[in-house]
Design a protein around this motif. Sequence first.
Motif, PDB file in Angstrom:
ATOM      1  N   ILE A  47       0.832  -1.198   0.000  1.00 25.13           N
ATOM      2  CA  ILE A  47       0.000   0.000   0.000  1.00 25.13           C
ATOM      3  C   ILE A  47       0.873   1.256   0.000  1.00 25.13           C
ATOM      4  O   ILE A  47       0.608   2.222  -0.736  1.00 25.13           O
ATOM      5  CB  ILE A  47      -0.940   0.009   1.216  1.00 25.13           C
TER       6      ILE A  47
ATOM      7  N   ARG B  28       0.904   4.050  -3.020  1.00 26.28           N
ATOM      8  CA  ARG B  28       0.534   5.438  -2.703  1.00 26.28           C
ATOM      9  C   ARG B  28       1.650   6.408  -3.065  1.00 26.28           C
ATOM     10  O   ARG B  28       1.389   7.540  -3.490  1.00 26.28           O
ATOM     11  CB  ARG B  28       0.194   5.543  -1.220  1.00 26.28           C
TER      12      ARG B  28
ATOM     13  N   ILE C 161      -4.024   3.567  -6.551  1.00 25.26           N
ATOM     14  CA  ILE C 161      -4.283   2.889  -5.285  1.00 25.26           C
ATOM     15  C   ILE C 161      -5.647   3.262  -4.729  1.00 25.26           C
ATOM     16  O   ILE C 161      -6.371   2.423  -4.182  1.00 25.26           O
ATOM     17  CB  ILE C 161      -3.158   3.164  -4.266  1.00 25.26           C
TER      18      ILE C 161
ATOM     19  N   LEU D  88      -8.372   0.309  -4.054  1.00 21.58           N
ATOM     20  CA  LEU D  88      -8.858   0.090  -2.697  1.00 21.58           C
ATOM     21  C   LEU D  88     -10.369   0.299  -2.588  1.00 21.58           C
ATOM     22  O   LEU D  88     -11.016  -0.276  -1.704  1.00 21.58           O
ATOM     23  CB  LEU D  88      -8.126   1.008  -1.718  1.00 21.58           C
TER      24      LEU D  88
END
Length: 284
Positions: free
Chosen positions: A36, A40, A47, A51
Motif C-alpha cells: 500500500i 501510494r 491505489i 482500494l
Amino acid sequence: MEMPEKGSIYVVDIKLLAEEEGELPPSGTYFRKIVIRALRSVDPLTIRSVLSSGLPITVSPFYRGPYPHVRCPAGPLPIVRGQEYKVRVVSSSSQVGEILRGWLSSRQRVVIEGVPLEYRESRVSEVSWDEIYSEEAVWSFRVRFLTPTSFRRSTTPYCRLFPLPSMLFGRLAAIWRRVSPYEAPDLREFVRWADLSVVETGYDLCTIPPVRVDGEDLVGFLGWVNFKVIEHPNWSPDEHEELAAWTARLLRMGELTGVGAGRTHGMGIIRFIPKPGINREGEA
C-alpha cells in the motif's frame, strides 16, 4: 443472459531472498502495508481506485512451495539466510504489478519484522472472468484451506471455525456479486440450496493459535474438507446442474480472492480440487 464487459484478476508473484535469519508471521498484514505504501508513493490515483473497488488488494503470507500454504500446527515461518521466499499480491488492476516491480527494483530490499529480504523478481499473470465463468458442474470435490480461515458471525465476536456449505458458498457468492462482471445467482436461494444439497463427506482440520491480522487477533482453521452435491427434491435436475456449476465458479474465484475473515491480509486462501470422473450419481 447479456454478456458483460470482460475483466480480469491480476496475480503478482514476488520472490525475495532472505539476508538474515528470523521468523515471519503466517499473515500478509506486514507485506500488505509495504504494498500500500509503495502504490501510494508512486500512483495515489491507482491505489485509491483499487482500494475502493470490489476486489481490494489481497496479500498472502510468505511461503516457499508452489502456492501459499500454512501447515498445522501454525506458527511463524522460520526464515533461513540465503533461501528464497515468495509472496503473492492479487488485485483487479494490471498496473499494480508494474508499479510494485519498479518500486521494489529501485529499493532492492524490504524489511519485514526485522528480517531484511532482497528483491529478486516478480511475475504478473492474468485470470479472466470468462475463464472462471466457464467452469462446469462439479458433483464431488475437496477444498483445502491453505491459510487460517474463519467466518465472522453477526451475533458474537467469536468466529465460526468450520466451513459449513451454506456459510462457505454464501460468502463466496457475496464476493462474486461485488467483483465479477457476471451476474450472480440469487444469494438467498443459492445459500438455501447449498445448505440442503451440499454435504461434507470427510474432513481433516485443525485450529490454530491467534494470528495478528490488521490490528486484531484471529483464530482460524487449516486442512481439508470433502464435499458432495446431492439432488434435493426442492430443485429440478437442470437447476442442480446449474447450481453445481456455480460451486465450481465460486471456488475457482475463491482461489484468488480468499474467503472469510481477514482475506485481504492472506487469511482464507483455498485450493479447489474437483474429483474427476464423478457423475451426479456419485459414480465414476
